[in-house]
Each structure stands twice: as C-alpha cells, then as structure tokens.
Design a protein around this motif. Structure first.
Motif, PDB file in Angstrom:
ATOM      1  N   THR A  96       0.844  -1.184   0.000  1.00 54.55           N
ATOM      2  CA  THR A  96       0.000   0.000   0.000  1.00 54.55           C
ATOM      3  C   THR A  96       0.884   1.240   0.000  1.00 54.55           C
ATOM      4  O   THR A  96       2.109   1.156   0.127  1.00 54.55           O
ATOM      5  N   ALA A 184      -0.676   3.205 -10.262  1.00 53.46           N
ATOM      6  CA  ALA A 184      -0.474   1.794  -9.943  1.00 53.46           C
ATOM      7  C   ALA A 184      -0.324   0.960 -11.204  1.00 53.46           C
ATOM      8  O   ALA A 184       0.473   0.025 -11.262  1.00 53.46           O
ATOM      9  N   GLY A 213      -4.319  -6.605  -3.834  1.00 53.49           N
ATOM     10  CA  GLY A 213      -4.819  -5.317  -4.314  1.00 53.49           C
ATOM     11  C   GLY A 213      -3.916  -4.667  -5.331  1.00 53.49           C
ATOM     12  O   GLY A 213      -3.300  -5.340  -6.161  1.00 53.49           O
ATOM     13  N   MET A 214      -3.815  -3.341  -5.276  1.00 53.46           N
ATOM     14  CA  MET A 214      -3.023  -2.568  -6.234  1.00 53.46           C
ATOM     15  C   MET A 214      -1.893  -1.838  -5.534  1.00 53.46           C
ATOM     16  O   MET A 214      -2.066  -1.322  -4.416  1.00 53.46           O
ATOM     17  N   LYS A 217      -2.094   1.517  -3.130  1.00 54.06           N
ATOM     18  CA  LYS A 217      -3.501   1.793  -2.809  1.00 54.06           C
ATOM     19  C   LYS A 217      -3.583   2.576  -1.503  1.00 54.06           C
ATOM     20  O   LYS A 217      -2.784   2.397  -0.583  1.00 54.06           O
ATOM     21  N   ARG A 218      -4.562   3.465  -1.413  1.00 47.77           N
ATOM     22  CA  ARG A 218      -4.698   4.369  -0.263  1.00 47.77           C
ATOM     23  C   ARG A 218      -6.125   4.356   0.267  1.00 47.77           C
ATOM     24  O   ARG A 218      -7.039   3.843  -0.367  1.00 47.77           O
ATOM     25  N   ARG A 221      -8.569   1.326   0.215  1.00 49.15           N
ATOM     26  CA  ARG A 221      -9.152   0.896  -1.062  1.00 49.15           C
ATOM     27  C   ARG A 221      -9.364  -0.619  -1.090  1.00 49.15           C
ATOM     28  O   ARG A 221      -8.520  -1.397  -0.684  1.00 49.15           O
TER      29      ARG A 221
END
Length: 354
Positions: A96, A184, A213-214, A217-218, A221
């Motif tokens: 992240t 991303a 995830g990606m 990400k923030r 997410r």
C-alpha cells in the motif's frame, strides 16, 4: 438487456443431451491478467510461472480426482499460489502507499450460496482460509481490517508477521511509483490476483479469489476480489466464476454475478422450451463462452481490463480476458490439462481421470 436477449437467442439452438464422457469434475485457476510482454518473459521466468500454475492445478485436481468437494479443491489450488512470491496474494502481495501488505479474499459454495470474505488483513498467511472460516463459523459474510484479524485470532489462526509477505520486487514497485509519481497501473503490468473455480463429482461448484490489491492503494481501497458478485460467485444452477483485473470496473459491472445470472437465464429458457421433461437444459461450451466474452466486452467498454475463469454444471472449464495475457490453467476428468500465460497459447499435457 440486448446482450442478454442475444445470449438467450443463441441458447435456443437445438441442444443435444450431455455426452456420457462429459467431465465428472472440472477445475480452472488464474494467477492474474494484465499487460504481459512476451519479450520480457525470460525462459527462466516462464518456467517458474508454469511450474507454479501446474502445482496449483495438481493440488486442486487431486482433491477432485479422489472424490473431494469443489470447496476443498479451490482452497487446495489457491493456497500454493498465496504461498508463492510470484503472485499478488499472500506472500508477494503488493504494498500500500503506507508500506504495508493488506490482503483480501472471498469464497463461495454453489450448493447453498454460502459465502465468506475478508479485506485489509495483514497477519493471516492464507486469507482464503480465513474467508472460508467467516463463511462457516460466523453469521456474517464480509469482515474487514482489525475486526477480521480479531476473528482470526478467536478461531485459532496463528499471527503471521508482516515481514513474511514482503518481497524486494514489490517494495521496489512502490518506491518507483512514489519517486516517479506513477499510477499503480504503470508499475503493475499485470494483476496478480489468484483464484480457482471447480465442479466436483457430486455436481457442486465453488469459487474463490485472493489478492493483495493494487500497488500504492490508499484510504483503505478495496477492489472486486473480496466482493461477492463482483470478483467471486458460485451457484449450482449456473456456474462458478473468479475474476482478476482492474477491480473498480469489475465492481461496476458486477462481473461474477452478471455471468452467472446470464447463464442461469439460459438454463431456465432451455428448460421452458424443452419438448419433453427429460430433454434437459444443458448449456454448451460455446454458449457459455459467448456470455463470458460479452461480459468482458462490457468491462472493456467502460475502460477496464482483466479476465475471468468459469466452470459450469456441465463441466465446461473456460476463460476470457481482454489483456495481452493471463496466468491460467484448467483440468478436467475427461483428460484436459493445460496452463497458459499469453493469449492464444497453452501448454497441454493429458492426464486421464484416475
């Protein structure tokens, strides 16, 4: 609606009865879809990915060959991919923005549509097992963050230290994203989400998906992977689906449920149009392929990309992706066994049911 009508029209062609040699069990897996460049795929890297896919495929196939459940098969297939640093799930998950690894997973049983999901967990080695524990040992479907981890502790899951999940390649991707002010998608040329779908010898289907995830990400997410109906869905009346790709678009389309809903509609129309009660309502592989391609085209039309894997009650094990590649594999009791990376290519070995 036009697409659904088109699918139903295709379904109304004369439907032969299922052949006696139709697969008694089927399995499909994926390890992410995205912009993969064959020129950057060294022979060593290709061999590593193919070996990892073969290992996951064999783990799930073994369960099904021996008469095990579809639910046990998908867990058996997903766990080795969560444990491999090659994929973006479990060990090897992306970072992240704050430099942590946050894991999401979901699972669904087609027998009763029971489902479990977790998001944002940081201390569970195999999130797919925690998602299944939510399904079987709680009154809920979806747990997140600290609450999901508290549930894991209560159910006896050991605490996995955060450093277990971290890998140098994923950390470098985050550092490059920040330094070069990239998106991303600029550092994640593939979506390494993993998943599996299965049909067992009792005619039950199941699906599961797991991801990190990606990159970067923030704000907590969450993508489609842990969302029932978007990244995962299973229904004995229609199919089992696991998705991988740009989660925001898969959420908007409701990809997994959309595919199963269209297939269920085809089954129902065929049953209603059958000339005799025992004529059946089986869906052909080409009809199921048409539907999953149409749904993926819908995703592409919105600007998203990725792929899906699918099994049907008839034993069809299919995939569809609108990217240059998808790490994937499938096996059936009829002898099919293959893994693939790029579009239009597969590595096939025949393994008869035994």
């Amino acid at each position: 609606m036009k697409k659904l009508i088109a699918a139903l029209a295709l379904a109304l062609i004369t439907q032969p009865a299922l052949a006696e040699d139709a697969p008694k069990w089927s399995l499909a897996i994926h390890g992410g879809a995205g912009t993969l460049d064959p020129k950057q795929m060294t022979p060593e890297k290709r061999a590593a990915y193919e070996a990892a896919l073969q290992a996951a495929l064999e783990a799930g196939s073994k369960v099904l060959r021996e008469g095990g459940s579809a639910m046990d098969a998908i867990k058996a297939a997903i766990i080795p991919m969560e444990d491999s640093p090659l994929f973006n799930a479990g060990k090897g998950a992306v970072f992240t923005w704050d430099g942590t690894n946050e894991l999401d997973a979901s699972i669904m049983d087609g027998r009763d549509r029971s489902a479990g999901a977790v998001a944002g967990v940081k201390t569970v080695r195999n999130p797919i097992l925690l998602a299944d524990k939510v399904r079987t040992d709680s009154e809920h479907v979806f747990l997140m963050g600290a609450g999901a981890e508290a549930f894991a502790l209560e159910k006896g899951f050991p605490v996995t230290p955060p450093e277990y999940f971290a890998t140098p390649a994923r950390r470098e991707a985050l550092e490059r994203l920040k330094a070069e002010k990239l998106l991303a998608l600029d550092v994640d040329h593939k979506f390494g989400t993993v998943g599996a779908v299965a049909l067992d010898q009792n005619g039950n289907v199941a699906a599961g998906t797991s991801t990190g995830g990606m990159t970067g990400k923030r704000w907590g997410r969450v993508g489609d992977a842990p969302v029932i109906g978007a990244g995962t869905y299973a229904d004995n009346r229609a199919c089992a689906v696991s998705a991988t790709g740009w989660g925001e678009y898969f959420l908007r389309v409701g990809v997994a449920h959309e595919i199963c809903a269209r297939l269920r509609a085809v089954h129902e129309v065929k049953a209603a149009m059958a000339s005799t009660p025992d004529a059946g309502n089986a869906v052909e592989a080409k009809e199921a392929q048409y539907i999953i391609d149409e749904v993926m085209a819908d995703v592409a039309g919105l600007g998203g990309d990725g792929g899906v894997i699918l099994v049907t009650p008839e034993g069809h094990a299919l995939f569809s992706f609108n990217t240059t590649g998808m790490y994937r594999g499938r096996a059936t009791s009829a002898g099919l066994r293959e893994v693939g990376i790029f579009g239009g290519e597969t590595k096939v070995t025949s393994t008869p049911d035994h």
